[in-house]
Write a protein that holds these residues in place. Structure first.
Motif, PDB file in Angstrom:
ATOM      1  N   UNK A 292     -15.935  57.674  15.204  1.00  0.00           N
ATOM      2  CA  UNK A 292     -17.076  56.744  15.242  1.00  0.00           C
ATOM      3  C   UNK A 292     -17.887  56.700  13.957  1.00  0.00           C
ATOM      4  N   UNK A 293     -18.219  57.856  13.378  1.00  0.00           N
ATOM      5  CA  UNK A 293     -19.059  57.857  12.175  1.00  0.00           C
ATOM      6  C   UNK A 293     -18.368  57.158  11.018  1.00  0.00           C
ATOM      7  N   UNK A 294     -17.080  57.401  10.854  1.00  0.00           N
ATOM      8  CA  UNK A 294     -16.312  56.767   9.785  1.00  0.00           C
ATOM      9  C   UNK A 294     -16.173  55.276  10.036  1.00  0.00           C
ATOM     10  N   UNK A 295     -15.907  54.915  11.285  1.00  0.00           N
ATOM     11  CA  UNK A 295     -15.772  53.492  11.623  1.00  0.00           C
ATOM     12  C   UNK A 295     -17.072  52.742  11.363  1.00  0.00           C
ATOM     13  N   UNK A 296     -18.183  53.333  11.776  1.00  0.00           N
ATOM     14  CA  UNK A 296     -19.473  52.679  11.607  1.00  0.00           C
ATOM     15  C   UNK A 296     -19.793  52.467  10.135  1.00  0.00           C
ATOM     16  N   UNK A 297     -19.575  53.494   9.312  1.00  0.00           N
ATOM     17  CA  UNK A 297     -19.876  53.353   7.888  1.00  0.00           C
ATOM     18  C   UNK A 297     -19.012  52.270   7.258  1.00  0.00           C
ATOM     19  N   UNK A 298     -17.740  52.216   7.613  1.00  0.00           N
ATOM     20  CA  UNK A 298     -16.846  51.224   7.015  1.00  0.00           C
ATOM     21  C   UNK A 298     -17.253  49.811   7.391  1.00  0.00           C
ATOM     22  N   UNK A 299     -17.773  49.620   8.612  1.00  0.00           N
ATOM     23  CA  UNK A 299     -18.267  48.295   9.002  1.00  0.00           C
ATOM     24  C   UNK A 299     -19.461  47.910   8.130  1.00  0.00           C
ATOM     25  N   UNK A 300     -20.405  48.829   7.964  1.00  0.00           N
ATOM     26  CA  UNK A 300     -21.558  48.576   7.098  1.00  0.00           C
ATOM     27  C   UNK A 300     -21.100  48.243   5.680  1.00  0.00           C
ATOM     28  N   UNK A 301     -20.186  49.043   5.150  1.00  0.00           N
ATOM     29  CA  UNK A 301     -19.738  48.857   3.777  1.00  0.00           C
ATOM     30  C   UNK A 301     -19.000  47.534   3.600  1.00  0.00           C
ATOM     31  N   UNK A 302     -18.182  47.155   4.581  1.00  0.00           N
ATOM     32  CA  UNK A 302     -17.424  45.903   4.482  1.00  0.00           C
ATOM     33  C   UNK A 302     -18.373  44.705   4.414  1.00  0.00           C
TER      34      UNK A 302
END
Length: 773
Positions: free
Chosen positions: A276-286
């Motif tokens: 979850x933490x990695x997925x959430x950050x990647x969404x923000x970054x994208x």
């Protein structure tokens, strides 16, 4: 005893006391402590002698309060025993209060409790305190306490970009243009947070690294756009400003598109992870990368046009571009027109990498570095301790260290949770679970406490005739109704401690909605043993006959163990897919297979070197480092893709094109890398794990990425590079550096914003309106 009694007197501003939010055994709040030996009786405890205390510690094996078997030594840390094995002294004691967890009320009381503990006691050398909310609050505080470094990093980068984009004089500096570029970066951050939040993505401490990422990418785009402007050909400089911006975006647009699209795709792939933490950050970054690309190509470029109009009219750059300089035209000082970095790349690095001894030396250094780092990658461990998220000055850190020092054998606690199952009909299953938990090697001795076992033990020994009437020949309830009534009586009258382990429902009839069976793991030192302990516990529950939908084992530590179990595979998967996507995107935009392969090779080299050095620096694979490594994929692409694209736009021999590429694109890439370093350079003073790790890894990314992009890749292109896309008669571009200077092949006809004019002479191709500069 003072601490125990005073805890009952704590009152929140809303009037909440311990009695309102504690788990209860009968009328008492459940508190585990050495005081349990004397039933928390103040009069008795305050009159005890030292001999009576030692006698009680070594003789009591059954709790007079809760009725369960107890090992008093687990409440005492670093205890000393005599020759007969009796405890005679201890350096520490632990006391635990149990609360219901009712969100607002419990949280409010815990605030009072923490302040109470931090106030200390005059007769206790050191008092440490920790509440359920402490870790969450202190970790959040640690993440946001370094916000000053975020602001400071932005200020440093703004100053650097102002000094590079323009010259130090009244008309040629670009302070306001620089600020518009940073405004677009700020807008991108806001859009990323807004859209991600709208999609239900949480904002955690790791998201604090997002501004540093967008700052590095945005500044890099600004440098590339201004470089394209300063390197226009004489023909393009004769155009009006709107038409002149076309060639600027034709050259710079492809470069920033290559890097932005590859970054965007890399983060989109990262958002498919199960963590979850990695997925959430990647969404923000994208979202941030996509928005930043759009704004830099439109918003910032529009202000570039406005700045060109200002310079064309010779207006002052400091006072909002309102003042025009009177005749004669403004003459900038000579010092302000000197740019050392472009000169270094043109006459230093570009010439150096064209020599065979330098090429061979670079390849040997690269080979030795990659070989060493490959070894480091193979030794890299996957491990994360959530306590790293706390600062050294946190009271939670002090508590955890004291527990590790005085109670080293005490591992993380957990419970087997069961839902609304047939508790009466599953007797053999619950008995099998109890036996397995008591004999498990992954649990601390005497740390399990089964309410079902307490029930059957009571029923087997009771002499109460009313109870016996509800039992069969095997001393087990004859019906479900009898089971529920006896269980309720046991929790409220016999073994009251078990009241905290069961949730009853009274509608439409007495039933058990949920229950738990607590345990405590032994100290698990490394990720492998932690994962094995978690898996064994889960397997134990299933082996007893319960499906995961009926009963499951859970501990807060399992969040970390589960991450450690999958993080390596997830990291390699995400990076592998990102590299494939990067190759496809660069192949489409650079439009040559061989150049795309060479760019990919330098990106892989950067990643290997960063990951390998992580091992030698004592870092491990965890959620934080995985996120930063995925970020480094995008950053390392920036340093190589610009060089690969520029190489394909210049005609001539491979060696000449490589030299010209370094001369013209080198300063922009270097400025982008150096500004990224400046953005997070202040994080070296942070004592938070996230920010210090971010600094260490990104320092490596910039160091290795710039080296591979500006030194290794041009050498490889000079040997293995493909033919140019440019026409054969087009040799290079005008300017040999990042700012306006003379080229070896042509003159830069634009001086301080003067607009080249069409000559009236037929034999002249280009003329220029004379402007002194």
């Amino acid at each position: 005893m003072d601490l125990y009694e005073n805890s009952y007197t704590l009152v929140t501003p809303d009037g909440i006391t311990l009695s309102d939010i504690c788990l209860k055994a009968g009328s008492l709040c459940v508190v585990y402590s050495i005081l349990e030996i004397w039933s928390y009786d103040s009069t008795t405890i305050r009159s005890l002698t030292q001999d009576q205390i030692i006698s009680g510690v070594n003789s009591v094996t059954t709790s007079p309060v809760y009725g369960n078997a107890i090992d008093v030594s687990k409440y005492l840390g670093t205890h000393v025993t005599n020759s007969s094995g009796s405890i005679v002294s201890a350096q520490a004691a632990a006391m635990t209060w149990f609360t219901t967890g009712l969100a607002d009320h419990t949280s409010s009381w815990e605030n009072e409790f923490v302040n109470f503990g931090l106030a200390g006691h005059p007769d206790i050398t050191a008092l440490y305190v920790l509440a359920t909310k402490s870790f969450r609050v202190e970790a959040k505080k640690a993440a946001y306490s370094d916000a000053v470094f975020l602001v400071g990093g932005h200020i440093v980068v703004i100053g650097f970009v102002v000094s590079v984009l323009g010259n130090f004089n009244l008309m040629e500096q670009r302070i306001w243009l620089t600020l518009t570029g940073f405004i677009s970066i700020g807008f991108a951050e806001l859009v990323a947070i807004s859209l991600s939040s709208a999609l239900g993505q949480g904002y955690g401490p790791i998201q604090n690294a997002l501004p540093f990422l967008l700052l590095g990418l945005g500044v890099d785009d600004m440098f590339v756009i201004i470089r394209a402007l300063n390197c226009l050909s004489p023909e393009d400089q004769t155009l009006d400003i709107p038409d002149r911006m076309g060639p600027v975006l034709r050259h710079a647009g492809v470069s920033i598109t290559v890097t932005s699209v590859t970054d965007f795709v890399a983060f989109i792939i990262g958002s498919t992870t199960i963590i979850p933490a990695l997925r959430s950050f990647c969404v923000y970054a994208a979202f941030g990368v996509a928005t930043l690309y759009i704004l830099q190509a439109t918003f910032f470029t529009a202000f570039v046009s406005i700045d060109l109009r200002r310079r064309q009219k010779e207006r002052d750059a400091c006072l909002f571009a309102c003042l025009s300089h009177p005749s004669p035209p403004y003459i900038p000082n000579e010092c302000s027109k000197k740019q050392l970095v472009p000169l270094f790349f043109k006459h230093g690095l570009a010439r150096a990498i064209s020599k065979w001894p330098v090429k061979v030396t670079v390849l040997l250094i690269s080979g030795a570095l990659i070989s060493t780092c490959i070894y480091g990658v193979t030794q890299l461990e996957q491990y994360f301790d959530r306590n790293w998220l706390l600062t050294d000055s946190s009271y939670a850190t002090a508590f955890i260290r004291a527990m590790n020092r005085h109670f080293p054998e005490d591992g993380m606690g957990g419970s087997v949770f069961c839902g609304n199952v047939d508790y009466w009909g599953r007797q053999s299953h619950f008995e099998a679970l109890n036996v397995a938990m008591k004999s498990s090697s992954v649990f601390y001795e005497n740390s399990t406490d089964s309410w079902f076992s307490a029930l059957t033990a009571w029923l087997a020994t009771t002499t109460d005739s009313d109870v016996a009437a509800m039992l069969d020949a095997n001393k087990y309830p004859v019906s479900k109704a009898a089971f529920m009534n006896l269980t309720y009586r046991m929790t409220t009258e016999i073994a009251t401690r078990t009241n905290a382990y069961i949730v009853f429902s009274t509608t439409p009839e007495l039933d058990i909605k949920a229950s738990l069976f607590p345990y405590r793991h032994i100290q698990l030192e490394d990720p492998l043993t932690q994962i094995q302990a978690m898996d064994k516990t889960r397997a134990m529950v299933e082996a007893a006959g319960f499906s995961p939908s009926e009963c499951f084992a859970y501990s807060s530590a399992y969040l970390i163990y589960e991450t450690n179990k999958v993080i390596r595979d997830e990291l390699y998967r995400n990076i592998g897919l990102a590299l494939i996507a990067i190759f496809v995107v660069t192949l489409i935009l650079i439009a040559h297979f061989r150049t795309s392969v060479l760019v990919l090779c330098t990106v892989i080299s950067t990643l290997v070197e960063v990951a390998g050095t992580m091992y030698f620096w004592g870092l491990t694979i965890d959620t934080v480092t995985s996120i930063i490594l995925i970020v480094s994929v995008g950053l390392s692409v920036d340093y190589s893709a610009h060089i690969g694209h520029m190489f394909m736009t210049i005609s001539g021999s491979k060696q000449y094109r490589a030299t010209e590429t370094v001369s013209e694109m080198g300063p922009a890439v270097f400025y982008g890398g150096f500004s990224t370093f400046l953005a997070f350079s202040l994080l070296i003073f942070s004592d938070g794990y996230i920010f210090t790790t971010f600094f260490e890894i990104n320092f490596l990314v910039v160091l290795y990425g710039v080296f591979n992009g500006l030194v290794l890749l041009p050498i490889l292109l000079s040997w293995f590079g493909p033919p140019s896309h440019a026409p054969a008669n087009k040799v290079g571009t005008v300017n040999g550096g990042f700012v306006s200077t003379k080229s070896e092949h042509a003159h830069n006809y634009q001086q301080n914003g003067a607009i080249p004019q069409k000559s009236s002479r037929k034999d002249d191709t280009v003329g220029m309106t004379p402007v002194q500069s």
